[in-house]
Design a protein around this motif. Structure first.
Motif, PDB file in Angstrom:
ATOM      1  N   ARG A   1       0.835  -1.209   0.000  1.00 42.58           N
ATOM      2  CA  ARG A   1       0.000   0.000   0.000  1.00 42.58           C
ATOM      3  C   ARG A   1       0.863   1.249   0.000  1.00 42.58           C
ATOM      4  N   LEU A   2       0.687   2.073  -1.010  1.00 40.08           N
ATOM      5  CA  LEU A   2       1.351   3.371  -1.094  1.00 40.08           C
ATOM      6  C   LEU A   2       0.408   4.443  -0.554  1.00 40.08           C
ATOM      7  N   THR A   3       0.939   5.347   0.255  1.00 38.48           N
ATOM      8  CA  THR A   3       0.109   6.394   0.860  1.00 38.48           C
ATOM      9  C   THR A   3       0.686   7.765   0.554  1.00 38.48           C
TER      10      THR A   3
ATOM     11  N   MET B   1      -2.407  -2.524  -5.180  1.00 41.32           N
ATOM     12  CA  MET B   1      -2.860  -1.878  -3.955  1.00 41.32           C
ATOM     13  C   MET B   1      -4.343  -1.569  -4.103  1.00 41.32           C
ATOM     14  N   GLU B   2      -4.984  -1.231  -2.993  1.00 41.23           N
ATOM     15  CA  GLU B   2      -6.398  -0.875  -3.033  1.00 41.23           C
ATOM     16  C   GLU B   2      -6.587   0.426  -3.826  1.00 41.23           C
ATOM     17  N   LEU B   3      -7.707   0.538  -4.510  1.00 39.28           N
ATOM     18  CA  LEU B   3      -8.027   1.746  -5.270  1.00 39.28           C
ATOM     19  C   LEU B   3      -8.326   2.889  -4.320  1.00 39.28           C
ATOM     20  N   PRO B   4      -7.485   3.954  -4.308  1.00 31.47           N
ATOM     21  CA  PRO B   4      -7.747   5.079  -3.401  1.00 31.47           C
ATOM     22  C   PRO B   4      -8.909   5.940  -3.901  1.00 31.47           C
ATOM     23  N   GLU B   5      -9.549   6.614  -2.982  1.00 29.86           N
ATOM     24  CA  GLU B   5     -10.568   7.584  -3.362  1.00 29.86           C
ATOM     25  C   GLU B   5      -9.939   8.931  -3.708  1.00 29.86           C
ATOM     26  N   ASP B   6      -8.718   9.156  -3.233  1.00 27.79           N
ATOM     27  CA  ASP B   6      -8.021  10.426  -3.417  1.00 27.79           C
ATOM     28  C   ASP B   6      -7.364  10.471  -4.801  1.00 27.79           C
ATOM     29  N   GLU B   7      -7.898  11.309  -5.701  1.00 29.05           N
ATOM     30  CA  GLU B   7      -7.350  11.398  -7.056  1.00 29.05           C
ATOM     31  C   GLU B   7      -5.968  12.050  -7.076  1.00 29.05           C
TER      32      GLU B   7
ATOM     33  N   GLU C   1       2.341   9.008 -11.862  1.00 25.00           N
ATOM     34  CA  GLU C   1       3.518   9.720 -12.376  1.00 25.00           C
ATOM     35  C   GLU C   1       4.799   9.023 -11.944  1.00 25.00           C
ATOM     36  N   PHE C   2       4.820   8.541 -10.707  1.00 24.76           N
ATOM     37  CA  PHE C   2       6.003   7.839 -10.211  1.00 24.76           C
ATOM     38  C   PHE C   2       6.166   6.505 -10.943  1.00 24.76           C
ATOM     39  N   ALA C   3       5.066   5.804 -11.139  1.00 20.78           N
ATOM     40  CA  ALA C   3       5.121   4.517 -11.844  1.00 20.78           C
ATOM     41  C   ALA C   3       5.637   4.687 -13.265  1.00 20.78           C
ATOM     42  N   GLU C   4       5.223   5.781 -13.903  1.00 25.90           N
ATOM     43  CA  GLU C   4       5.666   6.025 -15.275  1.00 25.90           C
ATOM     44  C   GLU C   4       7.174   6.233 -15.347  1.00 25.90           C
ATOM     45  N   LYS C   5       7.723   6.913 -14.359  1.00 21.40           N
ATOM     46  CA  LYS C   5       9.173   7.112 -14.318  1.00 21.40           C
ATOM     47  C   LYS C   5       9.908   5.791 -14.119  1.00 21.40           C
ATOM     48  N   GLN C   6       9.314   4.905 -13.316  1.00 29.30           N
ATOM     49  CA  GLN C   6       9.954   3.627 -13.004  1.00 29.30           C
ATOM     50  C   GLN C   6       9.646   2.544 -14.028  1.00 29.30           C
ATOM     51  N   LYS C   7       8.665   2.801 -14.904  1.00 25.42           N
ATOM     52  CA  LYS C   7       8.243   1.828 -15.921  1.00 25.42           C
ATOM     53  C   LYS C   7       7.724   0.537 -15.280  1.00 25.42           C
ATOM     54  N   ILE C   8       7.034   0.694 -14.159  1.00 23.44           N
ATOM     55  CA  ILE C   8       6.358  -0.411 -13.478  1.00 23.44           C
ATOM     56  C   ILE C   8       4.895  -0.005 -13.296  1.00 23.44           C
ATOM     57  N   TYR C   9       3.976  -0.830 -13.728  1.00 29.44           N
ATOM     58  CA  TYR C   9       2.562  -0.489 -13.640  1.00 29.44           C
ATOM     59  C   TYR C   9       2.044  -0.620 -12.208  1.00 29.44           C
ATOM     60  N   VAL C  10       0.924   0.040 -11.952  1.00 26.30           N
ATOM     61  CA  VAL C  10       0.204  -0.104 -10.685  1.00 26.30           C
ATOM     62  C   VAL C  10      -1.197  -0.597 -11.006  1.00 26.30           C
ATOM     63  N   GLY C  11      -1.588  -1.702 -10.381  1.00 25.32           N
ATOM     64  CA  GLY C  11      -2.936  -2.223 -10.552  1.00 25.32           C
ATOM     65  C   GLY C  11      -3.766  -1.926  -9.314  1.00 25.32           C
ATOM     66  N   TYR C  12      -4.828  -1.146  -9.485  1.00 26.46           N
ATOM     67  CA  TYR C  12      -5.676  -0.767  -8.354  1.00 26.46           C
ATOM     68  C   TYR C  12      -6.769  -1.816  -8.174  1.00 26.46           C
ATOM     69  N   HIS C  13      -6.824  -2.359  -6.970  1.00 27.58           N
ATOM     70  CA  HIS C  13      -7.710  -3.469  -6.626  1.00 27.58           C
ATOM     71  C   HIS C  13      -9.034  -2.946  -6.079  1.00 27.58           C
ATOM     72  N   ASN C  14     -10.087  -3.707  -6.327  1.00 26.52           N
ATOM     73  CA  ASN C  14     -11.414  -3.315  -5.853  1.00 26.52           C
ATOM     74  C   ASN C  14     -11.995  -4.313  -4.874  1.00 26.52           C
ATOM     75  N   HIS C  15     -12.771  -3.772  -3.935  1.00 28.92           N
ATOM     76  CA  HIS C  15     -13.715  -4.594  -3.188  1.00 28.92           C
ATOM     77  C   HIS C  15     -15.099  -4.219  -3.717  1.00 28.92           C
TER      78      HIS C  15
END
Length: 264
Positions: free
Chosen positions: A90-92, A117-123, A131-145
């Motif tokens: 989880r990234l905060t 990580m869980e899908l945040p409500e904070d855009e 933006e950070f993921a794009e620099k690192q060339k690693i995707y982020v998958g946002y998970h849902n409940h």
């Protein structure tokens, strides 16, 4: 532990896994999580202080640890024929750029294509992460409940091409009261991985059931992936209650067999 997870995967004949940070970091020598207390229990001031210290100790450890142990973990899994395709952490907004860098570096070292990580409500947070993921060339998958609807990922997807969907088809079925297949077809290029479970529609109670007994069209989803040659993985998440007299391993084996029959 990471070793126990690998042993179970090998026994089940499963060759890919999304790993939570807890066993990964424990393998690499992370300090313990500190005291725990039951839900509803009021922690003492001493417990709260100890937990704060544990959180700070982990933060400091993350900023100083070598990647050697993570490389060793990747090699150990590869030798057993198991690919670590995702790293869940989880990234905060309270974490520093250095902590973000650590997370993506671990994912890269493990051979993962994305962080989950869980899908945040904070855009604002999803923009920063994207933006950070794009620099690192690693995707982020946002998970849902079950907090989502069909538009829940729209803002994050628009913010960065490296913001993606870690779709839980069971929770999605429960949340929207219909098949997730149209959503999968629409967002096939932005889904980085999926969690498989069989849930009822929320209007039917939303229960988590043994595969084939709920409203989630698991067989059809797997057949769609095969037909369209989708490249993202769909993985078993055992979440229904284990029947009396059975074991988690036995139930996962049933899920594996369900997938094989669906794809035959």
């Amino acid at each position: 532990t990471a070793e126990e997870v690998l042993e179970s995967l090998a026994k089940l004949g499963i060759n890919a896994v999304e790993l939570q940070n807890t066993p990964v970091e424990a393998f690499a020598g992370a300090p313990g999580p500190g005291p725990r207390w039951r839900r509803g229990q009021e922690p003492t001031p001493e417990q709260q202080a100890a937990r704060r210290k544990a959180v700070e100790d982990l933060r400091q450890w993350r900023l100083s640890v070598s990647m050697d142990k993570f490389e060793a973990l990747r090699k150990m899994y590869q030798e057993k024929g198991v690919n670590i395709f995702a790293f869940k952490l989880r990234l905060t907004d309270a974490m520093s750029d250095e902590e973000y860098s650590y997370c993506f570096k671990v994912a890269q070292t493990l051979g993962a294509s994305h962080v989950t990580m869980e899908l945040p409500e904070d855009e604002t947070l999803t923009r920063r992460i994207g933006e950070f993921a794009e620099k690192q060339k690693i995707y982020v998958g946002y998970h849902n409940h079950t907090q989502v609807n069909e538009q829940s990922w729209d803002a994050a997807l628009a913010q960065s091409p490296y913001n993606g969907i870690n779709l839980d088809v069971g929770h999605f079925t429960d949340a929207i009261n219909k098949s997730p297949i149209p959503f999968i077809k629409k967002h096939r290029d932005r889904i980085v991985s999926m969690h498989l479970k069989d849930k009822q529609y929320g209007s039917n109670g939303g229960a988590n059931l043994p595969w084939g007994q709920g409203d989630t069209p698991l067989k059809e989803i797997l057949q769609l992936m095969k037909k369209e040659k989708y490249q993202f993985p769909a993985v078993i998440e055992l979440e229904y209650p284990v029947p009396k007299g059975s074991t988690p391993m036995a139930e996962i084996a049933k899920c594996v067999q369900f997938c094989k029959q669906a794809l035959a």
